[in-house]
Write an enzyme that holds these catalytic residues in place. Sequence first.
Site, PDB file in Angstrom:
ATOM      1  N   MET A 125     101.690  39.220  59.911  1.00 42.88           N
ATOM      2  CA  MET A 125     101.609  40.423  60.745  1.00 42.88           C
ATOM      3  C   MET A 125     100.203  40.751  61.252  1.00 42.88           C
ATOM      4  O   MET A 125      99.864  41.915  61.456  1.00 42.88           O
ATOM      5  CB  MET A 125     102.192  41.645  60.027  1.00 42.88           C
ATOM      6  N   CYS A 179     106.462  38.114  55.987  1.00 46.79           N
ATOM      7  CA  CYS A 179     107.253  37.260  56.875  1.00 46.79           C
ATOM      8  C   CYS A 179     107.308  35.840  56.329  1.00 46.79           C
ATOM      9  O   CYS A 179     108.323  35.156  56.454  1.00 46.79           O
ATOM     10  CB  CYS A 179     106.649  37.236  58.268  1.00 46.79           C
ATOM     11  N   CYS A 228     112.298  39.565  54.085  1.00 52.17           N
ATOM     12  CA  CYS A 228     112.088  40.853  54.730  1.00 52.17           C
ATOM     13  C   CYS A 228     113.229  41.813  54.392  1.00 52.17           C
ATOM     14  O   CYS A 228     114.396  41.574  54.726  1.00 52.17           O
ATOM     15  CB  CYS A 228     112.019  40.652  56.236  1.00 52.17           C
ATOM     16  N   ASN A 261      85.238  11.662  81.394  1.00 58.55           N
ATOM     17  CA  ASN A 261      86.425  12.501  81.557  1.00 58.55           C
ATOM     18  C   ASN A 261      86.690  13.152  80.223  1.00 58.55           C
ATOM     19  O   ASN A 261      86.928  12.468  79.238  1.00 58.55           O
ATOM     20  CB  ASN A 261      87.621  11.640  81.984  1.00 58.55           C
ATOM     21  N   GLY A 262      86.648  14.454  80.206  1.00 61.04           N
ATOM     22  CA  GLY A 262      86.925  15.160  78.956  1.00 61.04           C
ATOM     23  C   GLY A 262      85.895  16.233  78.697  1.00 61.04           C
ATOM     24  O   GLY A 262      85.476  16.928  79.618  1.00 61.04           O
ATOM     25  N   CYS A 278     110.532  47.281  60.999  1.00 59.39           N
ATOM     26  CA  CYS A 278     109.464  46.609  60.242  1.00 59.39           C
ATOM     27  C   CYS A 278     108.543  47.658  59.631  1.00 59.39           C
ATOM     28  O   CYS A 278     108.141  48.604  60.304  1.00 59.39           O
ATOM     29  CB  CYS A 278     108.666  45.706  61.182  1.00 59.39           C
ATOM     30  N   GLU A 329     108.750  30.218  70.504  1.00 61.43           N
ATOM     31  CA  GLU A 329     108.747  28.773  70.664  1.00 61.43           C
ATOM     32  C   GLU A 329     109.969  28.089  70.071  1.00 61.43           C
ATOM     33  O   GLU A 329     109.996  26.886  69.938  1.00 61.43           O
ATOM     34  CB  GLU A 329     107.448  28.171  70.130  1.00 61.43           C
TER      35      GLU A 329
END
Lengths: 1500, 480
Positions: A511, A1142, A1147, A271-272, A1136, A920
């Site tokens: 960027m 960044c 900035c 498995n894997g 920008c 996120e």
Amino acid sequence: MSFNQIPGRQGLYDPAFEHDSCGVGFICDIKGRRSHQTVKDGLEMLTRMSHRGASGADPDSGDGSGILIQMPHGFLARVAEAEGFVLPPAGEYGCGLVFLPQDGALRDECREAFEASFRQSALKSTAWRVVPVRPELIGRSARDSMPHIEMVFAVPDPDSRGDRIPGDKPAAVPGVSSLSLEERLYLARRRAEYRIIQKRKLDKGQFYVVSLSSRTLIYKGMLTQAQLGAFFPDLQDESVESAISLVHSRYSTNTFPSWDRAQPFRYSAHNGEINTLKGNSTWMRSREAALVKDEWGKNLSELFPVIQEGGSDSQALDNVLELLHQAGRSLPHAINMLVPAAWEADGRMSPELRDFYRYQRCLTESWDGPAALAYTDGSIVAASLDRNGLRPGRYLVTNDGRVLMASELGVLDIEPSLIESAGRLEPGRTLFVDTVHGRIVPDAELKGSLAAGASYGKWLSDGLETLGQAEIGSVPFHDDSLLRALAWTREELELIVAPMAETGAEPVGSMGNDAPHAVLSDKSVPLFSYFRQLFAQVTNPPIDSLREGCVMSLETVIGPQGQLLSEGPEQARRVVLEHPVLTEETLDAFRRREGDSFRVLSLLFRIDDGPDSFARALDRICRDAETAVASGKRYILLSDRGIDRYSAALPCLLALGAVHQYLTRKRVRSRVSLFVESGEPREVHHFCVLFGYGADAVIPYGAYSAIAKIISEGDLKLTYASAAVNYLHAVEHGIMKVLSKMGISTLMSYKGAQIFEAVGIGSELVERCFTGTPSRVGGIGIADLARRTLEAHAEAYARDHQLPHILDAGGFYRWRRTGETHAWNPDTVSTLQQAVRTGDYSLYRKYVDLMDSPTSSVTLRSRLRFRDAVPVPLDEVEGEDAILRRFATGAMSYGSISAQAHETIARAMNRLGGMSNTGEGGEDPARFAPLPDGDSLCSKVKQVASGRFGVTTWYLTNATEIQIKIAQGAKPGEGGQLPGHKVSAMIAKTRYTTEGVTLISPPPHHDIYSIEDLAQLILDLKNVNPRARISVKLVSEMGVGTVAAGVAKAQADMILISGGDGGTGASPLSSIKHAGLPWELGLSEANQTLVMNGLRDRVRLQCDGGMRTGRDLAIACLLGADEFGFATGALISMGCTMLRHCHLNNCSMGVATQDERCAARFRGKAEHVENFMRFTARHLREIMASLGFRTLDEMRGHSELLEGAPDSGLDFSGILAKPAISGSLVGIAPGERADLTQAFDRRLIHMTEDAVLTGMPVTLSLPIGNTDRAAGAMLSGQIMKTRGEEALPAGTIKCELTGTAGQSFGAWLCRGVQLRLDGFANDYVGKGLFGGVIAIRPPEGSAFAASSNVLVGNTALYGAISGEVYVNGRAGERFCVRNSGATAVVEGVGDHGCEYMTGGIAVILGPVGRNFAAGMSGGIAYVLDEDGSFAANFNPEFADIEELGGKDADRLRAALERHVELTGSPKAQSILNVFSGSLAGFRKVMPRDYRKYLERKGEL
Amino acid sequence: MMTNVFTYIETRRAKVRYRPLEERLRDYREVELPRQDEESMEQSSRCMNCGTPFCINNCPLGNFIPEWNALAKEGRWHEAWERLSLTATFPEITGRLCPALCEGGCVLAFNDEPVTIRQNELDIIERAFSNGWVKPRQPKARTGLSVAIIGSGPTALSCAQGLNRRGHSVHVFERDARIGGFLRYGIPDFKLDKRVLDRRLDLMEKEGVVFECGHEVGRDRDARQLKGDFDAIVLSGGTRNCRDLDVPGRGLSGVMLAVDYLGKNNRAVSGEGSFDPAFNARGKRVVVIGGGDTGSDCVGTANRQGAASVHQIELMPRPPDSRPPNQPWPQFPRVYKRTSSHEEGVTQDYLVQTKAFVGSGSSLERLDCVRVEWDMSSGKPVLKEIPGTEFSIDADMAILALGFVGAERSPLLEQLGVELSPQGLVPTDGEFMTRVPGVFAAGDMRRGQSLIVWAFQEGQRVAESVDRWLAAGSREKDGK
């Protein structure tokens, strides 16, 4: 009809990138008592692991399942009798299933070939039996491709000694007949395969031997787990008895029939994924010429290739395992040789065992997982994990003498009173059952016997030498003209070498990449830049090289390799290279030591020797290398020293590739080591490419010279020695990270593995120097390289009128007028900004002209053009608004960009009807509600990334789309980091973390190590919010198509293919520049592969990563995209200017900053973003009209409307290919989700309806099973949707459950819900916990001691936000990983406990595994250190072990009292009984940043 | 090294500082005060070292501005000077005179005040001079090829340096008495001290450039002969035709062209000539017509000469004080610029058209003017007088600073067979070559009136072109 219909390479699809992953398990009787029940149990286990397998477009055709049992002699004897032949006694005959062609004549040929092979092994066949099957029970595509299945029986032929070629071997060596029956069967099978497949060239889908053994028998096929038993009526026969059942359920990334890929294989089931397969196969092949086993005869070539072509990674491992086992090693010996524990940095391991592993490393590089392996030879049965332990394996030992091991618990009902102990597989450990001696052999004993198997220690001390880094001596002379000649630039000095030499870390940039691909550049681009790093996504996880570095090693073994099939002192006569990148002093010392065994080959050639001198030099070094090997040289040094005005050098990578491949083809590569001494390599990527193409060591003297220059010019205030040490440290860390991105742990396994895709290299050059490397658009050849090398050389020596010590400016990383083209340059940026600020479409068109002009083209698509088509009037094309609904902005977190910027994008996209993405970092819940003015700041797409920051139930409930970020274009395979100084109070609140504390996202999602894990996460999220669509973000690379097919099978609704060039925010420069591929390749491959698999209509495809104009969108649509994403374009619209800062938080446009002063400078408006989107849509519409399309749906996939520009020098046929649509389009209708309709939670919801509405408490009792997954998730989503952020008062809903819970038990459980489980739980308990309470205790009636047994699987409380978890028992690996606020009490945990934790409290009343508290930056852990081993397992990088004090006793007491209240834990009770006396036994783990925070707040 | 990345916020742009009014009006020495190291370093540290430096894009020379700013902020003047020298021909001149297009494109100029790039440049080069780092740079080897350059203005000098450093023998022909063209005779000393120019010319001579003054090719020597004597010729004579004002009374004494006025004065200041009373504003009421830099120079000169009053009138409207929307960042904005000369005393008036010069006898007494407006209704600006706004300005002197319209027609061009375009310019191909092989043209003469920095850039580029052409030719000759 072939039973393996995996198509050949076509378009961008390549079967080499198919993946499998799976569920695996066994049940055995320890005493070896055979029974039919064991077989039935095996089949039952399979059925209950159905969710770990998958089916394709045809739901009744499984990906494959199988069972391996002991040879059922009683049954076979009866069968023989019935069919009229006689079997010898058990163990004296061989038997196995064979997949044969449906064509009768071909079948006869196969049988004949088999008979001939039997004769060679002094065997004869007694019978061929047609195996009864029930094809009517299986799916159409499985049935259509079904082989003819027969069983063959073979017995020793007493009249034959086997074929012998005269003079084949010395008379003293006994003949074939002296070999064991298993060996003879093996040789016969291999030769039969050779005859039929290699010589007869029969399609591999026509002939396959499932097994042939005297001890074991395998039934398998392209069947669902439930079908296996019924399809083979044999298995129903009560006389089929075995003490062992090894079963496997397969999940493949495609839907193509392949009966042979079902598992188990002859000895193992897996498995894997084997990440290092490519390197392993290459090295295995290079060793074949040297394989010797006298008893097998001289002509071993019929056994080659050892690794059968076209097989899966699991098959390859089984092939080698089998070879080593047949040649004399025991199975555990062979497994530990190929898949060793992480012994390198494990100080706790015995010296003898270390010697065993060190010795094995002289013979072979390791096969890196992630792998859970189960293996058996019919008498022993065992299971183990690879060094990383990234696959789950749980087991129960019963007091009636059985062992049950499986990927998850609950696959067989075991009476609780029968359970003697419950455990889990651990990294590098083996569960070993010896059914002959009737006992479980402890790991230590097993390893001890392996270590004692030979005089490894003596062999090593006699033979193995070590080469460490020599002391750095004097400062090297820095030669400006040399640096110029090697095209070094000021930029490289400033941005690459100086930071590395100063900080010892990899340089960071921002960027993304907007410079041309090497092949499109008109600058002097190093050959390295043509190679793009591949990386793991979905089917295997990247490794965390920072926090889990204990599993990694850069040590390699060099010098000629010894013979593989036997063990002896001579194999240890090698040299351990501690560091792969050598200083000049180290090289000198080594050369002095090795003296005559070194041969230097110069890469120089004279520039005035005519245009062919380059090619002649390349030929020369290959021949010289061969001569050197022939004359016994052990080391070859390829050196470009001595470049001057008159002599240029071959690019070192070209020279290395040419020599490595030449020697490999001559089969002498393993007899020599290749050193590269070059002025070229400077950045991490360069070293990785060199190692990836076979270098054994690299001496970058140009980099040393550059460091000396930087110091002498005052740019670095360090001594040369410390700067060089820092630089090498940075290089090594970088290499480690590149390895880890691919999921590879050791440099030895990476070396020569060629884990790159080339972009822009022609097939001839690839074939000669980089054999086997995918290069899908063709490109340059040796003549081009020669010309470029000469031009660069001339250029370097031409600028005498300038200051010669000042290198060229560069311009690869930053825009310079004299440097490389950048798509985003002052002209394009300012023109676009003017267009969106003024709302002037004509300015946008001017921007388009600048961006799409041939002189500024940086992308592959710039070399595509539209073919002529019949246009349609513009007003017949669907409107801008319809198009805008397909627009999304990229995942840029609040944190990476300012609140102003983040909200401006959301506002704009909501106005347009498009989708913005949270990124996120979560989202402030205040934004979920619409604003009074009608605008909304709520991002429709809520991202779920590996850090799980702010991923609450409420957040998910408010999503229109939930996006699982597997990788991101700028740094695929890596995690992110938000430095503490950027974590403001607001960000900390949004992310549920602590102000000022650095936040790190791990490289992998710790709940996605394979494709079936992803399916699980999709299911979890679907449960939390059934209305949201689920998308999966992948990054373009070779093989992304097969991954996409797997993701489609995992029931994602949308797949986002990100180009490797995209990216905003900060990332390591080497990742920005060298990882990931353009989306043109990935998108097209995904589209083609989905079409071929009949899966295209199941998912939508989105594409992003450098969408700059409507033309980009039109091309993406023609290549298969339904939707489009933008990131940089949106940022530029808001102001920008590609400051590329960044990572500095300063900035000046207020876009990518958390500094208030900077943020106040933000001038962007939603209107600007809207204008950009509208203009782009308008531009797209115009192109649609000109191409004759009225809708994007109509336009999608019409790649025939594109063609390569005639002078592009590139081959676009792969990208533009249109595969025929697969026949099997019987897919599940989009949106229809079998899993959801059966959800356990539907019952919960039904039973709690009143409680949710009224808040009246309710208690209910239910049984639960392992197929009931994500219990509580849908209920929680429902509650939050109904009641809002506050959910329910604590304790409103109490569920009393009994049984074994499926994975993700209590995922995203919200406040007001309490789950109490009497029984076991699998992986991911309490994932994303958001206020709920989970309590788990042993099943009623069980007698085992809870505190020393494993009740809970891996990765519990991953990303938990708040709530409580109590486990009266132990948990597996990575307990509390990324917990940011929940309280948990458990009685022991595996490795990596509390990793990345940022908040909450973990109380551990028992042992912890290795690497505890790695990356832990918040929260507190209390560990009861009963045996004093805690400190050795603690990772002190971020946290300290402290004395208890202050509020600790109260905290601890409260947690323990609650633990006793909910689980009745005897251990907790006994601690409470003598509480103050017990306190001394606890260790408190306090992260340093967190302590500072608490001190500031006075909360310590 | 942890550096403060917020300097650009924490440190404000410093204004240019000038010598005190009363002091500077008494002499012709430069008005701008040099900056101390500390201030210079501090101002340089405001540079953000942008990943996409718009300043470089705006600079015709492509100066590596962020790179030398980074060095200057650490006081590493020598390295900064070396880095500057890679692209800047005569930074001591652009450092004094350039309007600094770079500063218009400075990313900080978008929502803040730009870095003081021009002054940073000046600080670097002046430190290089005062430390004695600027030395003649002899070419490593001579090519044996020779180039004649006609004219000695900024283009010519830039070209001469470029060609000489590439090893060619360079001969500069100048018809005036001294080298420098507009730099010497057009720019007042209070903006460019002529010692700065001489310092550079001295270096160039030491590097091997031959200057021949008072020698007008086409008159003193036949250009065809010159063509035989040199492997290539570069025409860089500028645009000497001044825009004039054809209104009644133009012939009155006291009405003069700015070039003449400034030229006379510069010669007098340097001692090359004497103060001609006709060109001396002492005690006079002076009107400068034209609102550009030359006009401003005239204002400063008139005040130094002791004018009784100075008026400056301009046909165009007064530029706005801050960047207008039609000149968005990173464009160089046309904004109202109060120069040091303006500070010294002037009455500025805009949207004024001169209708006539009126005098008693041959001497100017007043200007008859009318107020105008620009009618934009047709899409193109059309000048309209506003009826009833006629007025007069009493004046003894009127200086026309109205710009230049083209190259002089001259025997030189005729002899070479080079024709002028209808705009009065010398047409060339992309490699700066006129229709006559081996004859190149550059600078204002080719591109029209422009800034000094453009002249330097033209000089550099024509030198590269000539070098390429010569290299190709010499290969032919060598038969390789």
